[in-house]
Design an enzyme around this catalytic site. Sequence first.
Site, PDB file in Angstrom:
ATOM      1  N   ASP A 178      34.549  34.787  31.167  1.00 51.39           N
ATOM      2  CA  ASP A 178      34.190  36.972  30.873  1.00 51.39           C
ATOM      3  C   ASP A 178      33.040  36.733  30.143  1.00 51.39           C
ATOM      4  O   ASP A 178      32.933  38.264  30.724  1.00 51.39           O
ATOM      5  CB  ASP A 178      35.526  37.107  29.949  1.00 51.39           C
ATOM      6  CG  ASP A 178      36.873  37.039  30.740  1.00 51.39           C
ATOM      7  OD1 ASP A 178      37.183  36.777  32.012  1.00 51.39           O
ATOM      8  OD2 ASP A 178      38.321  36.869  29.712  1.00 51.39           O
ATOM      9  N   GLN A 185      38.135  41.682  28.416  1.00 51.00           N
ATOM     10  CA  GLN A 185      36.832  40.764  27.652  1.00 51.00           C
ATOM     11  C   GLN A 185      35.434  41.152  28.525  1.00 51.00           C
ATOM     12  O   GLN A 185      34.746  41.690  28.401  1.00 51.00           O
ATOM     13  CB  GLN A 185      36.786  39.492  27.640  1.00 51.00           C
ATOM     14  CG  GLN A 185      36.056  39.121  27.169  1.00 51.00           C
ATOM     15  CD  GLN A 185      36.126  37.387  26.235  1.00 51.00           C
ATOM     16  OE1 GLN A 185      35.112  36.751  26.165  1.00 51.00           O
ATOM     17  NE2 GLN A 185      37.384  36.818  26.762  1.00 51.00           N
ATOM     18  N   GLY A 245      19.849  16.511  31.361  1.00 51.30           N
ATOM     19  CA  GLY A 245      18.859  16.953  31.706  1.00 51.30           C
ATOM     20  C   GLY A 245      18.256  15.456  31.508  1.00 51.30           C
ATOM     21  O   GLY A 245      19.502  14.416  31.868  1.00 51.30           O
ATOM     22  N   GLY A 246      16.657  14.973  31.280  1.00 51.56           N
ATOM     23  CA  GLY A 246      16.124  13.750  31.593  1.00 51.56           C
ATOM     24  C   GLY A 246      16.938  12.892  30.506  1.00 51.56           C
ATOM     25  O   GLY A 246      16.323  11.744  30.213  1.00 51.56           O
ATOM     26  N   GLU A 275      39.485  34.904  32.634  1.00 51.08           N
ATOM     27  CA  GLU A 275      38.106  33.692  32.809  1.00 51.08           C
ATOM     28  C   GLU A 275      38.808  31.965  33.534  1.00 51.08           C
ATOM     29  O   GLU A 275      37.212  32.341  33.864  1.00 51.08           O
ATOM     30  CB  GLU A 275      39.077  33.190  31.117  1.00 51.08           C
ATOM     31  CG  GLU A 275      38.071  32.748  30.536  1.00 51.08           C
ATOM     32  CD  GLU A 275      35.844  32.113  30.824  1.00 51.08           C
ATOM     33  OE1 GLU A 275      36.205  33.450  29.708  1.00 51.08           O
ATOM     34  OE2 GLU A 275      35.426  31.466  31.200  1.00 51.08           O
TER      35      GLU A 275
HETATM   36  N1  COA Z   1      45.038  56.036  33.546  1.00 47.62           N
HETATM   37  C1  COA Z   1      45.506  55.426  34.962  1.00 47.62           C
HETATM   38  N2  COA Z   1      45.879  54.845  35.691  1.00 47.62           N
HETATM   39  C2  COA Z   1      44.771  53.597  34.643  1.00 47.62           C
HETATM   40  C3  COA Z   1      44.427  53.807  34.466  1.00 47.62           C
HETATM   41  C4  COA Z   1      44.098  55.063  33.241  1.00 47.62           C
HETATM   42  N3  COA Z   1      42.988  55.438  32.648  1.00 47.62           N
HETATM   43  N4  COA Z   1      42.891  52.553  33.893  1.00 47.62           N
HETATM   44  C5  COA Z   1      43.782  52.324  34.867  1.00 47.62           C
HETATM   45  N5  COA Z   1      44.021  52.321  35.713  1.00 47.62           N
HETATM   46  C6  COA Z   1      45.201  52.050  36.731  1.00 47.62           C
HETATM   47  C7  COA Z   1      44.842  51.172  37.739  1.00 47.62           C
HETATM   48  O1  COA Z   1      44.065  52.007  38.709  1.00 47.62           O
HETATM   49  C8  COA Z   1      45.963  50.287  38.253  1.00 47.62           C
HETATM   50  O2  COA Z   1      46.334  50.702  39.390  1.00 47.62           O
HETATM   51  P1  COA Z   1      46.432  50.763  40.597  1.00 47.62           P
HETATM   52  O3  COA Z   1      47.070  49.084  40.597  1.00 47.62           O
HETATM   53  O4  COA Z   1      48.334  51.574  40.837  1.00 47.62           O
HETATM   54  O5  COA Z   1      45.485  50.196  41.628  1.00 47.62           O
HETATM   55  C9  COA Z   1      46.310  49.674  36.898  1.00 47.62           C
HETATM   56  O6  COA Z   1      46.118  50.601  36.246  1.00 47.62           O
HETATM   57  C10 COA Z   1      45.969  48.304  36.366  1.00 47.62           C
HETATM   58  O7  COA Z   1      44.642  47.930  36.604  1.00 47.62           O
HETATM   59  P2  COA Z   1      44.049  46.587  36.461  1.00 47.62           P
HETATM   60  O8  COA Z   1      43.917  46.641  35.156  1.00 47.62           O
HETATM   61  O9  COA Z   1      42.744  46.150  37.027  1.00 47.62           O
HETATM   62  O10 COA Z   1      44.954  45.447  37.016  1.00 47.62           O
HETATM   63  P3  COA Z   1      45.941  44.037  36.026  1.00 47.62           P
HETATM   64  O11 COA Z   1      46.461  44.718  35.084  1.00 47.62           O
HETATM   65  O12 COA Z   1      47.406  44.202  37.045  1.00 47.62           O
HETATM   66  O13 COA Z   1      44.679  43.343  36.159  1.00 47.62           O
HETATM   67  C11 COA Z   1      42.401  42.318  36.448  1.00 47.62           C
HETATM   68  C12 COA Z   1      43.663  42.771  35.218  1.00 47.62           C
HETATM   69  C13 COA Z   1      42.193  41.874  34.487  1.00 47.62           C
HETATM   70  C14 COA Z   1      43.423  40.611  35.622  1.00 47.62           C
HETATM   71  C15 COA Z   1      42.155  42.873  37.183  1.00 47.62           C
HETATM   72  O14 COA Z   1      41.566  43.627  36.086  1.00 47.62           O
HETATM   73  C16 COA Z   1      41.198  42.101  37.326  1.00 47.62           C
HETATM   74  O15 COA Z   1      40.800  41.382  38.202  1.00 47.62           O
HETATM   75  N6  COA Z   1      39.790  42.560  36.993  1.00 47.62           N
HETATM   76  C17 COA Z   1      38.072  42.445  37.684  1.00 47.62           C
HETATM   77  C18 COA Z   1      37.952  40.922  37.016  1.00 47.62           C
HETATM   78  C19 COA Z   1      38.105  41.293  35.830  1.00 47.62           C
HETATM   79  O16 COA Z   1      37.593  41.927  34.926  1.00 47.62           O
HETATM   80  N7  COA Z   1      38.659  40.222  35.627  1.00 47.62           N
HETATM   81  C20 COA Z   1      38.767  39.993  34.074  1.00 47.62           C
HETATM   82  C21 COA Z   1      37.761  39.673  33.433  1.00 47.62           C
HETATM   83  S1  COA Z   1      37.849  40.462  31.538  1.00 47.62           S
END
Ligand code: COA
Length: 416
Positions: free
Chosen positions: A169, A17, A248-249, A140
Site C-alpha cells: 500500500d 492507503q 547481504g554478505g 496490501e
Molecule cells: N462518485 C460516484 N461513484 C464513485 C465515487 C464518487 N465520488 N468514487 C468511487 N465511486 C465508485 C466507483 O466508480 C466504483 O463504481 P463501479 O464499481 O460501479 O465502477 C465504486 O465506487 C467502487 O470503487 P472502488 O472503491 O474502487 O471499489 P471497491 O471498494 O470495491 O474496491 C479496492 C476497493 C481497493 C479493492 C479497489 O479499489 C482496487 O483494487 N484498487 C486498486 C488497487 C488499490 O489501490 N488497492 C488498495 C491499496 S490501499
Amino acid sequence: MGLPLEGIKVLDFTGVQAGPACCQMLAWFGADVLKVERPGVGDVTRSQLRDIPDLDALYFTMLNSNKRSLTLNTKTSEGKAILEKLICDADVMVENFAPGAMDRMGFTWERIHELNPRLIFGSIKGFGEGSPYADLKVYENVAQCTGGAASTTGFWDGPPTVSGAALGDSNTGMHLLIGILAALIGREKTGKGQKVSMSMQDAVLNLCRVKLRDQERLDHVGYLEEYPQYPNGKFDEAVPRGGNAGGGGQPGWVLKCKGWQNDPNAYIYFTIQEQNWKRTCEAIGKPQWASDPAYATARARQSRLFGIFAEIEKWLADKTKYEAVDILRKSEVPCGPVLSMKEIENDPYLRACGSIVEVDEEKRGKYLTVGCPMKFSDFKPHITGAPLLGEHTDDVLSSLGYSKDQIAKLHSNKVV
Ligand code: COA
C-alpha cells in the site's frame, strides 16, 4: 523558501492507503490537494477501525492530513461536469479505484488527456496493464504475496508470511509519488502531461530485488551460502524463507536479551561484520575466536553460525537490549534493539525530528501521526489535521463559479 510544490493543484481521487499516501506527501511538499469523495460515504477508511465512535478513524487521518475534501457524485451528469472543470484546472490527478472504474465513469486516460494535456495522471492498480491478473481488486497482502515478499519472508518450516510494513500500500504510493515528481519535471521541459501507472506488484517486486538476485544465484549454483539452509540444509528450486538471516554478505540474526521470557521485544539484531570480527570477538567476551582457525574467517564460521549466535545469547542473558547495544556500539558492531510500536510511539528522538508528530484536531483532540520521513535543509513540512467529509465542498464550488442557489441545489440533489 516556500514549500517546493506550492502552486501545484492535485485532484486526489483515491481511497484506502496507496493513493492517499501518495497525495498526502504531495500535500506535505506544498501542493494544494483536493480529495474527491463520495457524498455521505467518503473514503472507506473514515469509518474503518474506529477508536472513537462517529469520528473519522485514525486510519483516515493518518493518510489524509494537509488535504481539503470535496464530496462529489461523479456518476451524475452534474458531478461529471464539475469533475471535468477540476481536471481542466489541475496539475496532477491520482486515482486507485478498482480496475475499469475510471473508464466506467467516463474518465479514460484519453478523455482526461484531451481535457487537460498538461495534467499528470497517476493511477494505481494491483497489477500492471496486460498482466493476467489485471482484472483483480487488490489489497496490501495480495501484493506482498504476488510481488515476491511473502514467499521469501518467515521461517523455512512455516507458511509464506506477510510483513507488518505496508509494502503493497504505502510503498506503492511512494513509488507513484516518485513517478509523478519525475513527470512534473518532465513537463517543465515538454509542456506535456502524461499517465504514470503504478502496480502494487511492481512496487513490492522493486523492494524484493535482492531476492531476484538470490534466485538467479540459486539457478546458477544451487545454493545460497548466506541463508540458514547452507551448508547443512537442502535448497529447492526457489529462494527459500531465510528467517532473520542477514540479506547481504554480513550474517546476522535476532538474538534474545535479558527479559525475553516476558517481553516479546527483548531482542537485538546482531550483525557479524567481517572486517570488524576481531573487535566483535572482544566485545562479546570471546577474544580467542579472532585467531582460532575454526572461527577466524567467514568461511570457517559459516557452518558454526548458530553455535556462535547461541554463545552470544549467553553473553546477552544479563543485558537488556539497550545495554547490549551500548556495549556493542563501542566496537562498531552493526546492531540495534528490536523496538516495539509502544517504544516507537514514545521515542523522544522520533518526536523531536518530526518523524512522529502530534496533531490537534477540533473534534478528535490530540493524536499522533507519522511525519515527513525526508529531512530537507530548507523546509520542514508542517503536518495539519485531515479534512472532515466535504468540509471544503462549498468553497470549491464557489471558486468554480457556482452561486449559492446552485450549490444548494447540488446539495439537495445529492450531487455533492
Ligand atoms: N462518485 C460516484 N461513484 C464513485 C465515487 C464518487 N465520488 N468514487 C468511487 N465511486 C465508485 C466507483 O466508480 C466504483 O463504481 P463501479 O464499481 O460501479 O465502477 C465504486 O465506487 C467502487 O470503487 P472502488 O472503491 O474502487 O471499489 P471497491 O471498494 O470495491 O474496491 C479496492 C476497493 C481497493 C479493492 C479497489 O479499489 C482496487 O483494487 N484498487 C486498486 C488497487 C488499490 O489501490 N488497492 C488498495 C491499496 S490501499
